[in-house]
Design a protein around this motif. Structure first.
Motif, PDB file in Angstrom:
ATOM      1  N   MET A 142       0.850  -1.195   0.000  1.00  0.00           N
ATOM      2  CA  MET A 142       0.000   0.000   0.000  1.00  0.00           C
ATOM      3  C   MET A 142       0.881   1.238   0.000  1.00  0.00           C
ATOM      4  SD  MET A 142      -1.300   0.382   3.951  1.00  0.00           S
ATOM      5  CE  MET A 142      -1.789  -1.336   4.107  1.00  0.00           C
ATOM      6  N   PHE A 143       0.276   2.371  -0.336  1.00  0.00           N
ATOM      7  CA  PHE A 143       0.906   3.662  -0.107  1.00  0.00           C
ATOM      8  C   PHE A 143       0.255   4.254   1.129  1.00  0.00           C
ATOM      9  CE2 PHE A 143       1.701   8.170  -0.520  1.00  0.00           C
ATOM     10  CZ  PHE A 143       3.042   8.181  -0.877  1.00  0.00           C
ATOM     11  N   ASP A 144       1.055   4.375   2.187  1.00  0.00           N
ATOM     12  CA  ASP A 144       0.561   4.954   3.439  1.00  0.00           C
ATOM     13  C   ASP A 144       0.718   6.470   3.356  1.00  0.00           C
ATOM     14  OD1 ASP A 144      -0.141   5.649   5.999  1.00  0.00           O
ATOM     15  OD2 ASP A 144       1.720   4.907   6.908  1.00  0.00           O
ATOM     16  N   ASN A 145      -0.392   7.167   3.127  1.00  0.00           N
ATOM     17  CA  ASN A 145      -0.336   8.623   3.046  1.00  0.00           C
ATOM     18  C   ASN A 145       0.069   9.247   4.375  1.00  0.00           C
ATOM     19  OD1 ASN A 145      -2.609   7.598   1.093  1.00  0.00           O
ATOM     20  ND2 ASN A 145      -1.830   9.497   0.209  1.00  0.00           N
ATOM     21  N   ALA A 146      -0.062   8.484   5.467  1.00  0.00           N
ATOM     22  CA  ALA A 146       0.275   8.990   6.802  1.00  0.00           C
ATOM     23  C   ALA A 146      -0.466  10.289   7.081  1.00  0.00           C
ATOM     24  CB  ALA A 146       1.785   9.176   6.953  1.00  0.00           C
ATOM     25  N   TYR A 147      -1.733  10.294   6.769  1.00  0.00           N
ATOM     26  CA  TYR A 147      -2.541  11.506   6.825  1.00  0.00           C
ATOM     27  C   TYR A 147      -2.569  12.092   8.233  1.00  0.00           C
ATOM     28  CZ  TYR A 147      -6.466  14.674   6.083  1.00  0.00           C
ATOM     29  OH  TYR A 147      -7.257  15.791   6.011  1.00  0.00           O
ATOM     30  N   GLU A 148      -2.012  13.287   8.371  1.00  0.00           N
ATOM     31  CA  GLU A 148      -1.950  14.022   9.639  1.00  0.00           C
ATOM     32  C   GLU A 148      -1.257  13.230  10.750  1.00  0.00           C
ATOM     33  OE1 GLU A 148      -5.977  15.223  10.489  1.00  0.00           O
ATOM     34  OE2 GLU A 148      -5.836  16.970   9.164  1.00  0.00           O
ATOM     35  N   VAL A 155       5.858   3.879   1.621  1.00  0.00           N
ATOM     36  CA  VAL A 155       5.424   2.623   1.006  1.00  0.00           C
ATOM     37  C   VAL A 155       5.520   1.534   2.061  1.00  0.00           C
ATOM     38  CG1 VAL A 155       5.976   0.892  -0.736  1.00  0.00           C
ATOM     39  CG2 VAL A 155       6.152   3.329  -1.296  1.00  0.00           C
ATOM     40  N   LEU A 156       4.471   0.723   2.172  1.00  0.00           N
ATOM     41  CA  LEU A 156       4.451  -0.373   3.139  1.00  0.00           C
ATOM     42  C   LEU A 156       4.146  -1.694   2.443  1.00  0.00           C
ATOM     43  CD1 LEU A 156       2.378   1.043   6.156  1.00  0.00           C
ATOM     44  CD2 LEU A 156       4.866   0.771   6.025  1.00  0.00           C
ATOM     45  N   VAL A 157       4.781  -2.761   2.924  1.00  0.00           N
ATOM     46  CA  VAL A 157       4.408  -4.120   2.562  1.00  0.00           C
ATOM     47  C   VAL A 157       4.229  -4.897   3.864  1.00  0.00           C
ATOM     48  CG1 VAL A 157       5.031  -6.227   1.330  1.00  0.00           C
ATOM     49  CG2 VAL A 157       5.706  -4.002   0.396  1.00  0.00           C
ATOM     50  N   LEU A 158       3.075  -5.558   4.002  1.00  0.00           N
ATOM     51  CA  LEU A 158       2.773  -6.324   5.212  1.00  0.00           C
ATOM     52  C   LEU A 158       2.402  -7.750   4.850  1.00  0.00           C
ATOM     53  CD1 LEU A 158       1.129  -3.297   5.510  1.00  0.00           C
ATOM     54  CD2 LEU A 158       1.175  -4.102   7.875  1.00  0.00           C
ATOM     55  N   ARG A 159       2.760  -8.668   5.716  1.00  0.00           N
ATOM     56  CA  ARG A 159       2.363 -10.070   5.585  1.00  0.00           C
ATOM     57  C   ARG A 159       1.329 -10.377   6.656  1.00  0.00           C
ATOM     58  NH1 ARG A 159       8.216 -12.988   4.146  1.00  0.00           N
ATOM     59  NH2 ARG A 159       8.339 -12.066   2.031  1.00  0.00           N
ATOM     60  N   VAL A 160       0.158 -10.798   6.193  1.00  0.00           N
ATOM     61  CA  VAL A 160      -0.998 -10.982   7.062  1.00  0.00           C
ATOM     62  C   VAL A 160      -1.199 -12.464   7.345  1.00  0.00           C
ATOM     63  CG1 VAL A 160      -3.496 -10.704   7.247  1.00  0.00           C
ATOM     64  CG2 VAL A 160      -2.108  -8.888   6.219  1.00  0.00           C
ATOM     65  N   ASN A 161      -1.126 -12.822   8.623  1.00  0.00           N
ATOM     66  CA  ASN A 161      -1.440 -14.181   9.065  1.00  0.00           C
ATOM     67  C   ASN A 161      -2.830 -14.147   9.685  1.00  0.00           C
ATOM     68  OD1 ASN A 161      -1.692 -16.644  10.483  1.00  0.00           O
ATOM     69  ND2 ASN A 161       0.539 -16.834  10.645  1.00  0.00           N
ATOM     70  N   ALA A 162      -3.827 -14.558   8.896  1.00  0.00           N
ATOM     71  CA  ALA A 162      -5.218 -14.435   9.344  1.00  0.00           C
ATOM     72  C   ALA A 162      -5.520 -15.356  10.517  1.00  0.00           C
ATOM     73  CB  ALA A 162      -6.162 -14.731   8.186  1.00  0.00           C
ATOM     74  N   ASN A 163      -4.828 -16.476  10.605  1.00  0.00           N
ATOM     75  CA  ASN A 163      -5.071 -17.418  11.710  1.00  0.00           C
ATOM     76  C   ASN A 163      -4.501 -16.889  13.028  1.00  0.00           C
ATOM     77  OD1 ASN A 163      -6.381 -19.357  10.051  1.00  0.00           O
ATOM     78  ND2 ASN A 163      -4.399 -20.132   9.364  1.00  0.00           N
ATOM     79  N   ALA A 164      -3.300 -16.354  12.965  1.00  0.00           N
ATOM     80  CA  ALA A 164      -2.645 -15.862  14.183  1.00  0.00           C
ATOM     81  C   ALA A 164      -3.055 -14.438  14.526  1.00  0.00           C
ATOM     82  CB  ALA A 164      -1.130 -15.936  14.022  1.00  0.00           C
ATOM     83  N   LYS A 165      -3.783 -13.754  13.604  1.00  0.00           N
ATOM     84  CA  LYS A 165      -4.190 -12.368  13.805  1.00  0.00           C
ATOM     85  C   LYS A 165      -2.977 -11.461  14.034  1.00  0.00           C
ATOM     86  CE  LYS A 165      -8.588 -13.115  13.381  1.00  0.00           C
ATOM     87  NZ  LYS A 165      -9.303 -12.681  12.154  1.00  0.00           N
ATOM     88  N   VAL A 166      -1.958 -11.695  13.206  1.00  0.00           N
ATOM     89  CA  VAL A 166      -0.744 -10.877  13.249  1.00  0.00           C
ATOM     90  C   VAL A 166      -0.411 -10.445  11.826  1.00  0.00           C
ATOM     91  CG1 VAL A 166       1.738 -10.837  13.719  1.00  0.00           C
ATOM     92  CG2 VAL A 166       0.197 -11.973  15.309  1.00  0.00           C
ATOM     93  N   ALA A 167      -0.061  -9.173  11.657  1.00  0.00           N
ATOM     94  CA  ALA A 167       0.436  -8.657  10.377  1.00  0.00           C
ATOM     95  C   ALA A 167       1.843  -8.116  10.622  1.00  0.00           C
ATOM     96  CB  ALA A 167      -0.480  -7.574   9.839  1.00  0.00           C
ATOM     97  N   ARG A 168       2.785  -8.545   9.823  1.00  0.00           N
ATOM     98  CA  ARG A 168       4.174  -8.136  10.000  1.00  0.00           C
ATOM     99  C   ARG A 168       4.611  -7.224   8.849  1.00  0.00           C
ATOM    100  NH1 ARG A 168       6.425 -10.958  14.113  1.00  0.00           N
ATOM    101  NH2 ARG A 168       5.289 -12.823  14.782  1.00  0.00           N
ATOM    102  N   VAL A 169       5.197  -6.101   9.219  1.00  0.00           N
ATOM    103  CA  VAL A 169       5.736  -5.177   8.219  1.00  0.00           C
ATOM    104  C   VAL A 169       7.062  -5.748   7.721  1.00  0.00           C
ATOM    105  CG1 VAL A 169       6.541  -2.829   7.777  1.00  0.00           C
ATOM    106  CG2 VAL A 169       4.653  -3.222   9.385  1.00  0.00           C
TER     107      VAL A 169
END
Length: 219
Positions: A142-148, A155-169
């Motif tokens: 994604m592009f994180d606009n970091a609004y205010e 620019v961010l890239v995250l790995r989403v583990n839906a089972n563990a409910k953890v997202a790692r940058v």
């Protein structure tokens, strides 16, 4: 195609099961609460999918044969994976309703229910990868606009583990400028990321040694 000129074409995607020879596209509506599917030739609305607890849906990516959508809800600082058939959220990443702890490479954690990114654009599913623990996870950019929130958008890239409910940058790049509106982060076949953004103001304290040799809108 001109019959879609009164629709929200900020982000449009050709439908997987486009009907007949006319074709169809998916896009968010103007209000930013629904996904809509339109016949390209006539402009007729073929489907409306309300997405609960969102505001200003600015981008939507249809995957899995249009069975699933990845929706960027800008004003709630969240990315939502949605079942198109029911409109129900499979999970929410970021924002007040976020279900995932977000962990940086340095080991810092933003707990579920808080915002790690803000006003983001073009949240996009990159694909499945196997992480360092041997789990199959989903990778998103994604592009994180970091609004205010920050001096520099990123620019961010995250790995989403839906089972563990953890997202790692796994990737984070400050662009050296505050870009409160618009932006993209597309992964190229090389693995590099092409980012575009609309610069509002520069902040040279965020730049690296090779940055700032010229002003830029795209790099």
């Amino acid at each position: 195609v001109h019959l879609l000129d009164n629709k929200n074409c900020h982000d449009a995607q050709w439908a997987y099961d486009a009907p007949g020879d006319d074709g169809a596209v998916w896009m968010p509506d103007f209000e930013g609460y629904n996904l809509q599917k339109y016949n390209v030739s006539s402009g007729a609305t073929l489907a409306t999918v309300p997405i609960n607890y969102t505001s200003d849906i600015n981008h939507a990516q249809l995957v899995d044969g249009d069975k699933t959508a990845v929706v960027s809800s800008r004003e709630t600082d969240s990315v939502i994976k949605v079942d198109i058939a029911t409109g129900e959220a499979q999970w929410t990443l970021g924002g007040d309703l976020g279900e995932f702890d977000i962990v940086t490479p340095q080991g810092d954690t933003t707990p579920a229910g808080e915002s790690y990114f803000s006003g983001q654009h073009n949240a996009e599913y990159y694909g499945e990868v196997v992480d360092e623990w041997g789990d199959t996870v989903e990778e998103y950019g994604m592009f994180d606009n970091a609004y205010e929130q920050r001096k520099s958008s990123r620019v961010l890239v995250l790995r989403v583990n839906a089972n563990a409910k953890v997202a790692r940058v796994v990737y984070e790049k400050d662009v050296g400028a505050y870009c409160p509106e618009y932006g993209d982060a597309d992964r190229m076949p090389t693995g590099n990321i092409l980012s575009t953004f609309w610069v509002q103001g520069y902040n040279t304290s965020e730049w690296g040694a090779r940055d700032g040799r010229e002003e830029f809108d795209m790099r």
